[in-house]
Design a protein around this motif. Structure first.
Motif, PDB file in Angstrom:
ATOM      1  N   SER A   1       2.814  41.055  32.116  1.00  0.00           N
ATOM      2  CA  SER A   1       3.015  40.978  30.654  1.00  0.00           C
ATOM      3  C   SER A   1       3.742  39.701  30.245  1.00  0.00           C
ATOM      4  O   SER A   1       3.302  38.984  29.346  1.00  0.00           O
ATOM      5  CB  SER A   1       3.788  42.207  30.172  1.00  0.00           C
ATOM      6  OG  SER A   1       3.087  43.390  30.478  1.00  0.00           O
TER       7      SER A   1
ATOM      8  N   SER B   1      -5.476  39.096  32.522  1.00  0.00           N
ATOM      9  CA  SER B   1      -4.422  39.558  33.415  1.00  0.00           C
ATOM     10  C   SER B   1      -5.020  40.435  34.502  1.00  0.00           C
ATOM     11  O   SER B   1      -5.668  41.452  34.203  1.00  0.00           O
ATOM     12  CB  SER B   1      -3.381  40.377  32.637  1.00  0.00           C
ATOM     13  OG  SER B   1      -2.780  39.570  31.646  1.00  0.00           O
TER      14      SER B   1
ATOM     15  N   SER C   1       1.665  36.635  30.926  1.00  0.00           N
ATOM     16  CA  SER C   1       0.585  36.564  29.934  1.00  0.00           C
ATOM     17  C   SER C   1       1.113  36.021  28.617  1.00  0.00           C
ATOM     18  O   SER C   1       0.447  35.234  27.938  1.00  0.00           O
ATOM     19  CB  SER C   1      -0.020  37.954  29.713  1.00  0.00           C
ATOM     20  OG  SER C   1      -0.652  38.421  30.892  1.00  0.00           O
TER      21      SER C   1
ATOM     22  N   ILE D   1       0.773  44.187  27.975  1.00  0.00           N
ATOM     23  CA  ILE D   1      -0.359  43.287  27.755  1.00  0.00           C
ATOM     24  C   ILE D   1      -0.939  43.489  26.352  1.00  0.00           C
ATOM     25  O   ILE D   1      -1.292  42.539  25.658  1.00  0.00           O
ATOM     26  CB  ILE D   1      -1.406  43.497  28.864  1.00  0.00           C
ATOM     27  CG1 ILE D   1      -0.900  42.885  30.173  1.00  0.00           C
ATOM     28  CG2 ILE D   1      -2.760  42.901  28.478  1.00  0.00           C
ATOM     29  CD1 ILE D   1      -1.758  43.161  31.380  1.00  0.00           C
ATOM     30  N   THR D   2      -0.971  44.757  25.941  1.00  0.00           N
ATOM     31  CA  THR D   2      -1.432  45.042  24.574  1.00  0.00           C
ATOM     32  C   THR D   2      -0.567  44.330  23.538  1.00  0.00           C
ATOM     33  O   THR D   2      -1.072  43.687  22.600  1.00  0.00           O
ATOM     34  CB  THR D   2      -1.405  46.562  24.311  1.00  0.00           C
ATOM     35  OG1 THR D   2      -2.260  47.217  25.249  1.00  0.00           O
ATOM     36  CG2 THR D   2      -1.858  46.875  22.893  1.00  0.00           C
TER      37      THR D   2
ATOM     38  N   SER E   1       2.236  43.501  39.303  1.00  0.00           N
ATOM     39  CA  SER E   1       1.600  43.784  38.012  1.00  0.00           C
ATOM     40  C   SER E   1       2.617  43.943  36.893  1.00  0.00           C
ATOM     41  O   SER E   1       2.306  43.640  35.734  1.00  0.00           O
ATOM     42  CB  SER E   1       0.748  45.046  38.127  1.00  0.00           C
ATOM     43  OG  SER E   1      -0.370  44.788  38.955  1.00  0.00           O
TER      44      SER E   1
ATOM     45  N   PHE F   1      -6.820  43.286  29.810  1.00  0.00           N
ATOM     46  CA  PHE F   1      -6.224  44.178  30.813  1.00  0.00           C
ATOM     47  C   PHE F   1      -7.192  44.337  31.987  1.00  0.00           C
ATOM     48  O   PHE F   1      -8.061  45.204  31.981  1.00  0.00           O
ATOM     49  CB  PHE F   1      -5.931  45.534  30.156  1.00  0.00           C
ATOM     50  CG  PHE F   1      -5.245  46.532  31.049  1.00  0.00           C
ATOM     51  CD1 PHE F   1      -5.923  47.662  31.510  1.00  0.00           C
ATOM     52  CD2 PHE F   1      -3.926  46.358  31.425  1.00  0.00           C
ATOM     53  CE1 PHE F   1      -5.290  48.602  32.324  1.00  0.00           C
ATOM     54  CE2 PHE F   1      -3.289  47.292  32.249  1.00  0.00           C
ATOM     55  CZ  PHE F   1      -3.982  48.406  32.688  1.00  0.00           C
TER      56      PHE F   1
ATOM     57  N   ALA G   1       0.274  48.121  30.819  1.00  0.00           N
ATOM     58  CA  ALA G   1      -0.742  48.365  29.791  1.00  0.00           C
ATOM     59  C   ALA G   1      -0.158  48.119  28.400  1.00  0.00           C
ATOM     60  O   ALA G   1      -0.750  47.422  27.565  1.00  0.00           O
ATOM     61  CB  ALA G   1      -1.284  49.792  29.905  1.00  0.00           C
TER      62      ALA G   1
ATOM     63  N   VAL H   1      -6.488  45.218  35.124  1.00  0.00           N
ATOM     64  CA  VAL H   1      -5.621  45.809  36.143  1.00  0.00           C
ATOM     65  C   VAL H   1      -6.231  47.111  36.662  1.00  0.00           C
ATOM     66  O   VAL H   1      -6.503  48.033  35.898  1.00  0.00           O
ATOM     67  CB  VAL H   1      -4.216  46.099  35.566  1.00  0.00           C
ATOM     68  CG1 VAL H   1      -3.300  46.692  36.625  1.00  0.00           C
ATOM     69  CG2 VAL H   1      -3.602  44.828  34.978  1.00  0.00           C
TER      70      VAL H   1
ATOM     71  N   CYS I   1       2.130  51.221  35.599  1.00  0.00           N
ATOM     72  CA  CYS I   1       0.876  51.247  34.853  1.00  0.00           C
ATOM     73  C   CYS I   1       1.122  51.311  33.350  1.00  0.00           C
ATOM     74  O   CYS I   1       0.508  50.561  32.574  1.00  0.00           O
ATOM     75  CB  CYS I   1       0.020  52.425  35.300  1.00  0.00           C
ATOM     76  SG  CYS I   1      -0.539  52.301  37.008  1.00  0.00           S
TER      77      CYS I   1
END
Ligand SMILES: Nc1c(NC[C@H](O)[C@H](O)[C@H](O)CO)[nH]c(=O)[nH]c1=O
Ligand SMILES: CC(=O)[C@@H](O)COP(=O)(O)O
Length: 158
Positions: free
Chosen positions: A69, A86, A72, A109-110, A65, A122, A106, A124, A102
């Motif tokens: 990012s 994602s 993506s 991806i943002t 994970s 997101f 987060a 995940v 985590c």
């Protein structure tokens, strides 16, 4: 609202426009593959159900994970891709590593969505154990992959 109170696979029909000509990237983490494959199947099924052409669904795998990012971003920077989904599953272990992954994914991806001005979703799972993950990947609480795909569709209808 907890997933136990709102099934991840239930959604209203609002803001669901015509996505038959839209192109989606889906990035899938290989960690906890049993879970992430179920997330992918859920997301893929929702996209196809809503008229997305199978040829317009581009899947890429990443090791974990944390790598979601960057992958993506590699997809989001492609002008012909309208949205990126994602998918990952992070399960608490013995150490604080869970917290760092985590938070990083987060935030990452943002940032990609904001940078390329397109939906980067997101999808995940961040769970205490595998049971909770399976319950959210096609189990009693629905499928986070479904939720991620319908979120992408709704955002394209904004
Ligand atoms: N423990 C989990 C991981 N760990 C691997 C990281 O995501 C990353 O690939 C590694 O730190 C190298 O950069 N990944 C998950 O997706 N889920 C986990 O539970
Ligand atoms: C989320 C993780 O990276 C975790 O599964 C790794 O396990 P541990 O914290 O026991 O090293």
């Amino acid at each position: 609202m907890a997933s136990s109170e709102k099934n991840l696979s239930s959604f209203s029909g609002s803001n669901v426009g015509d996505v038959s000509k839209k192109k989606f990237g889906i990035v899938v983490s290989e960690w906890n593959e049993e879970v992430t494959e179920a997330l992918f199947q859920g997301a893929y099924g929702v996209l196809v159900k809503h008229g997305v052409n199978r040829d317009n669904i581009i899947r890429k795998n990443v090791p974990g994970s944390f790598e979601l990012s960057l992958a993506s971003q590699w997809l989001a920077q492609q002008e012909d891709i309208d949205a990126v989904i994602s998918l990952g599953c992070v399960i608490q272990g013995e150490t604080k590593h869970f917290d760092f992954i985590c938070q990083a994914v987060a935030n990452g991806i943002t940032e990609v969505g904001l940078k390329y001005n397109k939906p980067v979703i997101f999808g995940v799972l961040t769970t205490n154990n595998k049971k909770q993950a399976l319950e959210r990947a096609g189990g009693k609480h629905g499928n986070k992959g479904d939720e991620a795909a319908i979120t992408a569709i709704k955002m394209l209808g904004f």
